[in-house]
Write a protein that holds these residues in place. Sequence first.
Motif, PDB file in Angstrom:
ATOM      1  N   VAL A  36      -3.405   9.087  70.621  1.00 33.03           N
ATOM      2  CA  VAL A  36      -2.190   8.645  71.296  1.00 33.03           C
ATOM      3  C   VAL A  36      -2.576   8.410  72.747  1.00 33.03           C
ATOM      4  O   VAL A  36      -3.136   9.300  73.395  1.00 33.03           O
TER       5      VAL A  36
ATOM      6  N   TYR B 299       1.282   4.391  70.120  1.00 30.97           N
ATOM      7  CA  TYR B 299       1.107   5.268  68.965  1.00 30.97           C
ATOM      8  C   TYR B 299       0.479   4.507  67.803  1.00 30.97           C
ATOM      9  O   TYR B 299       0.947   3.424  67.434  1.00 30.97           O
TER      10      TYR B 299
ATOM     11  N   PHE C  24      -0.048   7.605  62.588  1.00 34.30           N
ATOM     12  CA  PHE C  24       0.733   8.676  63.218  1.00 34.30           C
ATOM     13  C   PHE C  24       2.226   8.419  63.063  1.00 34.30           C
ATOM     14  O   PHE C  24       3.002   9.335  62.790  1.00 34.30           O
TER      15      PHE C  24
ATOM     16  N   HIS D 171       4.632  15.374  71.058  1.00 33.36           N
ATOM     17  CA  HIS D 171       3.363  16.073  71.266  1.00 33.36           C
ATOM     18  C   HIS D 171       3.118  17.115  70.189  1.00 33.36           C
ATOM     19  O   HIS D 171       2.010  17.208  69.635  1.00 33.36           O
TER      20      HIS D 171
ATOM     21  N   ALA E 103       2.030  15.419  67.110  1.00 36.34           N
ATOM     22  CA  ALA E 103       0.658  14.928  67.242  1.00 36.34           C
ATOM     23  C   ALA E 103      -0.348  16.052  67.022  1.00 36.34           C
ATOM     24  O   ALA E 103      -1.339  15.888  66.299  1.00 36.34           O
TER      25      ALA E 103
ATOM     26  N   TYR F 253      -3.721  14.517  65.956  1.00 37.47           N
ATOM     27  CA  TYR F 253      -3.876  13.406  66.895  1.00 37.47           C
ATOM     28  C   TYR F 253      -3.944  13.931  68.316  1.00 37.47           C
ATOM     29  O   TYR F 253      -2.991  14.536  68.818  1.00 37.47           O
TER      30      TYR F 253
END
Length: 248
Positions: A112, A155, A159, A183, A186, A191
């Motif tokens: 990201v 993004y 994801f 976040h 992720a 990620y």
Amino acid sequence: MTVSLTSHSTRTERVYLAIESIAAGLEKPGRLILWLDDAGIFDHLPASLQRLQNRGLEIRLCRNYGPHTKYYPFLEHEEIEGILVTADDDSFYPPTWLKRLHESHRATPETVVAYKALRVRIADGRIEPYLNWRFCLEEEASFRNFALGVGGVIYPADFLRRLKAAGTAFTACCPRHDDVWLHATAVRQGYRVRQISNDVNHFPLVPGTQRIGLKNVNKIGGNDLAISQTYRTADILKMQGGDAPARA
């Protein structure tokens, strides 16, 4: 590539300025979508938005998901076929804004990428208060880098599919804190977040947009409550464990 954003209340009178700056960029998005959750505004668009609509801006009516409205209606209503870029309605974006994001994505397609990020601070197995975090000053990807939507974030499609699968669980833990949910998701999905450069990027703000917003409320403990309700022990351990393991 799609750019998605939302606006509300009197800010819709000025959102055209942010949109015009994106449209004037060196790289144009394939689609540019503005999500509105107010039927009254949607049915009586300002002339500035009507002009942009005639030029290709997509304006869609959706449910109110608070700040999550900038991305979640896209997951809810659209087929995920490529990358998504989120933008805020209160910034003037430079001509290189989208081009740099796209180039950075191509260089590291499984991360990201954000223009602005904070570094999550952890002590004794606990996330420190939000106001103790500091701006990220490096380009290396990390689970501890926390993307800030204010500068724009790109993004990867995979994801986005995982984010869609998580549904609206954010309504129970961080309904007013989209950056926290994005976040945490992720981290869980493996990620890492990378800041686009080792500088703290600041973009000019659209005048008159800062009177209505969540920033002041969020800084008075709101962020910390959302963080405590959202991150799990496993998330913290993953952030502490370094960045050597491959994406799960």
